[in-house]
Design a protein around this motif. Structure first.
Motif, PDB file in Angstrom:
ATOM      1  N   ILE A 113       0.938  -1.386  -0.052  1.00 48.66           N
ATOM      2  CA  ILE A 113       0.062  -0.038  -0.086  1.00 48.66           C
ATOM      3  C   ILE A 113       0.647   1.238   0.126  1.00 48.66           C
ATOM      4  N   GLY A 114       1.973   1.111   0.645  1.00 46.78           N
ATOM      5  CA  GLY A 114       2.873   2.380   0.831  1.00 46.78           C
ATOM      6  C   GLY A 114       3.522   2.836  -0.645  1.00 46.78           C
ATOM      7  N   GLU A 115       3.523   1.625  -1.413  1.00 47.14           N
ATOM      8  CA  GLU A 115       4.268   1.838  -2.931  1.00 47.14           C
ATOM      9  C   GLU A 115       3.202   2.096  -3.782  1.00 47.14           C
ATOM     10  N   VAL A 116       2.022   1.486  -3.725  1.00 43.19           N
ATOM     11  CA  VAL A 116       1.020   1.606  -5.105  1.00 43.19           C
ATOM     12  C   VAL A 116      -0.422   2.140  -4.487  1.00 43.19           C
ATOM     13  N   GLY A 117      -0.615   2.314  -3.302  1.00 44.84           N
ATOM     14  CA  GLY A 117      -1.940   2.919  -2.699  1.00 44.84           C
ATOM     15  C   GLY A 117      -2.917   1.536  -2.489  1.00 44.84           C
ATOM     16  N   PRO A 118      -4.099   1.705  -2.243  1.00 48.48           N
ATOM     17  CA  PRO A 118      -4.835   0.797  -1.601  1.00 48.48           C
ATOM     18  C   PRO A 118      -5.079  -0.358  -2.573  1.00 48.48           C
ATOM     19  N   VAL A 119      -4.808  -1.801  -1.911  1.00 45.97           N
ATOM     20  CA  VAL A 119      -4.970  -2.900  -2.789  1.00 45.97           C
ATOM     21  C   VAL A 119      -6.330  -3.573  -2.568  1.00 45.97           C
ATOM     22  N   VAL A 120      -7.128  -2.988  -1.678  1.00 43.85           N
ATOM     23  CA  VAL A 120      -8.550  -3.824  -1.330  1.00 43.85           C
ATOM     24  C   VAL A 120      -9.423  -2.660  -1.666  1.00 43.85           C
ATOM     25  N   ASP A 121     -10.581  -2.765  -2.362  1.00 43.09           N
ATOM     26  CA  ASP A 121     -11.374  -1.657  -3.018  1.00 43.09           C
ATOM     27  C   ASP A 121     -12.556  -1.775  -1.836  1.00 43.09           C
ATOM     28  N   GLU A 122     -13.507  -0.996  -2.322  1.00 40.43           N
ATOM     29  CA  GLU A 122     -14.662  -0.733  -1.130  1.00 40.43           C
ATOM     30  C   GLU A 122     -15.610  -2.284  -1.250  1.00 40.43           C
ATOM     31  N   ARG A 123     -15.511  -2.903  -2.011  1.00 36.77           N
ATOM     32  CA  ARG A 123     -16.413  -4.407  -2.085  1.00 36.77           C
ATOM     33  C   ARG A 123     -15.321  -5.266  -1.478  1.00 36.77           C
ATOM     34  N   GLY A 124     -14.261  -5.071  -1.156  1.00 41.20           N
ATOM     35  CA  GLY A 124     -13.373  -6.245  -0.359  1.00 41.20           C
ATOM     36  C   GLY A 124     -12.521  -6.882  -1.486  1.00 41.20           C
ATOM     37  N   LEU A 125     -12.643  -6.515  -2.683  1.00 45.60           N
ATOM     38  CA  LEU A 125     -11.839  -7.108  -3.794  1.00 45.60           C
ATOM     39  C   LEU A 125     -10.591  -6.783  -3.877  1.00 45.60           C
ATOM     40  N   LEU A 126      -9.550  -7.856  -4.003  1.00 40.93           N
ATOM     41  CA  LEU A 126      -7.996  -7.385  -4.052  1.00 40.93           C
ATOM     42  C   LEU A 126      -7.833  -6.821  -5.347  1.00 40.93           C
ATOM     43  N   ARG A 127      -7.039  -5.890  -5.478  1.00 44.16           N
ATOM     44  CA  ARG A 127      -6.480  -5.472  -6.684  1.00 44.16           C
ATOM     45  C   ARG A 127      -5.397  -6.302  -7.405  1.00 44.16           C
ATOM     46  N   PRO A 128      -5.756  -6.450  -8.549  1.00 40.06           N
ATOM     47  CA  PRO A 128      -4.571  -7.471  -9.216  1.00 40.06           C
ATOM     48  C   PRO A 128      -3.348  -6.802  -9.194  1.00 40.06           C
ATOM     49  N   ALA A 129      -2.269  -7.537  -8.873  1.00 40.06           N
ATOM     50  CA  ALA A 129      -1.004  -6.948  -9.272  1.00 40.06           C
ATOM     51  C   ALA A 129      -0.565  -7.124 -10.494  1.00 40.06           C
ATOM     52  N   PRO A 130       0.343  -6.101 -10.990  1.00 41.26           N
ATOM     53  CA  PRO A 130       0.607  -6.116 -12.531  1.00 41.26           C
ATOM     54  C   PRO A 130       1.067  -7.280 -12.983  1.00 41.26           C
ATOM     55  N   ASP A 131       1.604  -8.229 -12.285  1.00 45.36           N
ATOM     56  CA  ASP A 131       2.129  -9.462 -12.909  1.00 45.36           C
ATOM     57  C   ASP A 131       1.361 -10.389 -12.240  1.00 45.36           C
ATOM     58  N   GLY A 132       0.067 -10.186 -11.707  1.00 43.84           N
ATOM     59  CA  GLY A 132      -0.814 -11.320 -10.976  1.00 43.84           C
ATOM     60  C   GLY A 132      -1.848 -11.678 -11.650  1.00 43.84           C
ATOM     61  N   GLU A 133      -2.920 -12.466 -11.323  1.00 45.42           N
ATOM     62  CA  GLU A 133      -3.911 -13.053 -11.850  1.00 45.42           C
ATOM     63  C   GLU A 133      -5.194 -12.017 -12.148  1.00 45.42           C
ATOM     64  N   ARG A 134      -5.657 -11.958 -13.138  1.00 44.85           N
ATOM     65  CA  ARG A 134      -6.726 -11.128 -13.470  1.00 44.85           C
ATOM     66  C   ARG A 134      -8.207 -12.059 -13.102  1.00 44.85           C
ATOM     67  N   TYR A 135      -9.112 -11.251 -12.619  1.00 46.86           N
ATOM     68  CA  TYR A 135     -10.514 -11.839 -12.463  1.00 46.86           C
ATOM     69  C   TYR A 135     -11.180 -12.765 -13.500  1.00 46.86           C
ATOM     70  N   GLU A 136     -11.050 -12.453 -14.699  1.00 44.83           N
ATOM     71  CA  GLU A 136     -11.539 -13.192 -15.764  1.00 44.83           C
ATOM     72  C   GLU A 136     -10.610 -14.583 -15.784  1.00 44.83           C
ATOM     73  N   ALA A 137      -9.278 -14.516 -15.577  1.00 46.98           N
ATOM     74  CA  ALA A 137      -8.751 -15.838 -15.498  1.00 46.98           C
ATOM     75  C   ALA A 137      -9.208 -16.674 -14.243  1.00 46.98           C
ATOM     76  N   ILE A 138      -9.764 -16.041 -13.334  1.00 42.06           N
ATOM     77  CA  ILE A 138     -10.264 -16.978 -12.103  1.00 42.06           C
ATOM     78  C   ILE A 138     -11.551 -17.373 -12.342  1.00 42.06           C
ATOM     79  N   ALA A 139     -12.407 -16.564 -13.180  1.00 35.96           N
ATOM     80  CA  ALA A 139     -13.701 -17.196 -13.558  1.00 35.96           C
ATOM     81  C   ALA A 139     -13.631 -18.194 -14.739  1.00 35.96           C
TER      82      ALA A 139
END
Length: 213
Positions: A113-139
Motif C-alpha cells: 500500500i505504501g508503494e502503490v496505494g490501496p490494494v483492497v477496494d470498497e467491495r473487499g476485492l483485491l486489486r490485481p498485481a501488475p504481474d498477477g492474475e486477473r478476475y477473468e482468469a479466475i472465472a
C-alpha cells in the motif's frame, strides 16, 4: 462459459478456509501453497465442522473437494473428522486455489500500500498485481472445474479461498459481470460455509475470521 444451474444433482457447500499465519500478520497470501492455520483458524474449522455435522449428520454421502493448498487441506481435515469422513477420500484441484498475486504475494499489505496505494477496494476485492492474475482468469478456471465435475453425484463440499470462492459462487448463481471482469458475490469472513442449490445460495454458517479479504 455458461453454467447450467440445473445440471448439478445435489447441493454444493462452499467453504472458506480458516485464518492463517499470513492473515494474522496481514501479508498478501494469494496462491501461496503452504501458509498454516493459526489457533483461531483451527477454531473456525471446528465451527464449520460442527455446523456441517448439524446440517448433514454423520457420514453423509458427500464428495469432498479442496484447493491443493495446505490451509484448505488443514481446514478439510478438521471438518472431515466432524463428519466422520476420511480426509484421504477428498479430491484436490489447483483450479480452486486463490487469486495469484504475482510479485506482491507474501508481502505485507502495508508495504505494498505504501508503494502503490490501496490494494483492497470498497467491495473487499483485491486489486490485481501488475504481474498477477486477473478476475477473468479466475472465472475461466473455476468454470472449467465446474464443467469437468458437473457429474459429481449428490452433495459435495468445496473448501477454498476468499476471492476465488466469491468468483465461483458468482458463476454458480449466475451473478452479473462486475467491473472487475467476472461475476462475484459479496465476501464472507473466513470459516464461512454457504450452500448453493440450483443456482440459489444461502448461508449455512457465518465464520468469525477476516472479512472480506
Amino acid at each position: 462459459m455458461t453454467i447450467d444451474h440445473q445440471a448439478r444433482r445435489g447441493r454444493d457447500f462452499i467453504a472458506r478456509h480458516g485464518e492463517t499465519v499470513f492473515n494474522a500478520a496481514r501479508r498478501l497470501q494469494g496462491d501461496a501453497p503452504h501458509t498454516p492455520l493459526t489457533r483461531a483458524g483451527f477454531a473456525q474449522a471446528e465451527e464449520m465442522g460442527r455446523a456441517l455435522r448439524q446440517t448433514l449428520g454423520a457420514k453423509p454421502p458427500l464428495t469432498m473437494w479442496a484447493s491443493s493448498t495446505g490451509r484448505a487441506l488443514q481446514t478439510l481435515a478438521i471438518v472431515a473428522e466432524h463428519l466422520e469422513l476420511d480426509w484421504h477420500d477428498a479430491r484436490h484441484d489447483d483450479r480452486l486455489i486463490e487469486i495469484g498475486m504475482g510479485s506482491w504475494g507474501g508481502r505485507y499489505y502495508a508495504d505494498v500500500i505504501g508503494e502503490v496505494g490501496p490494494v483492497v477496494d470498497e467491495r473487499g476485492l483485491l486489486r490485481p498485481a501488475p504481474d498477477g492474475e486477473r478476475y477473468e482468469a479466475i472465472a475461466d478456471r473455476v468454470s472449467g472445474w465446474l464443467a469437468d465435475t458437473a457429474d459429481d453425484p449428490g452433495d459435495r463440499l468445496v473448501i477454498m479461498h476468499g476471492i476465488s470462492s466469491r468468483v465461483l459462487r458468482g458463476v454458480m448463481t449466475g451473478a452479473p459481470l462486475d467491473a472487475c471482469g467476472a461475476p462475484v458475490l459479496p465476501g464472507h469472513p473466513q470459516g464461512t460455509v454457504t450452500m448453493i442449490e440450483r443456482g440459489v445460495e444461502q448461508v449455512v454458517h457465518l465464520g468469525t475470521g477476516y472479512a472480506p479479504a
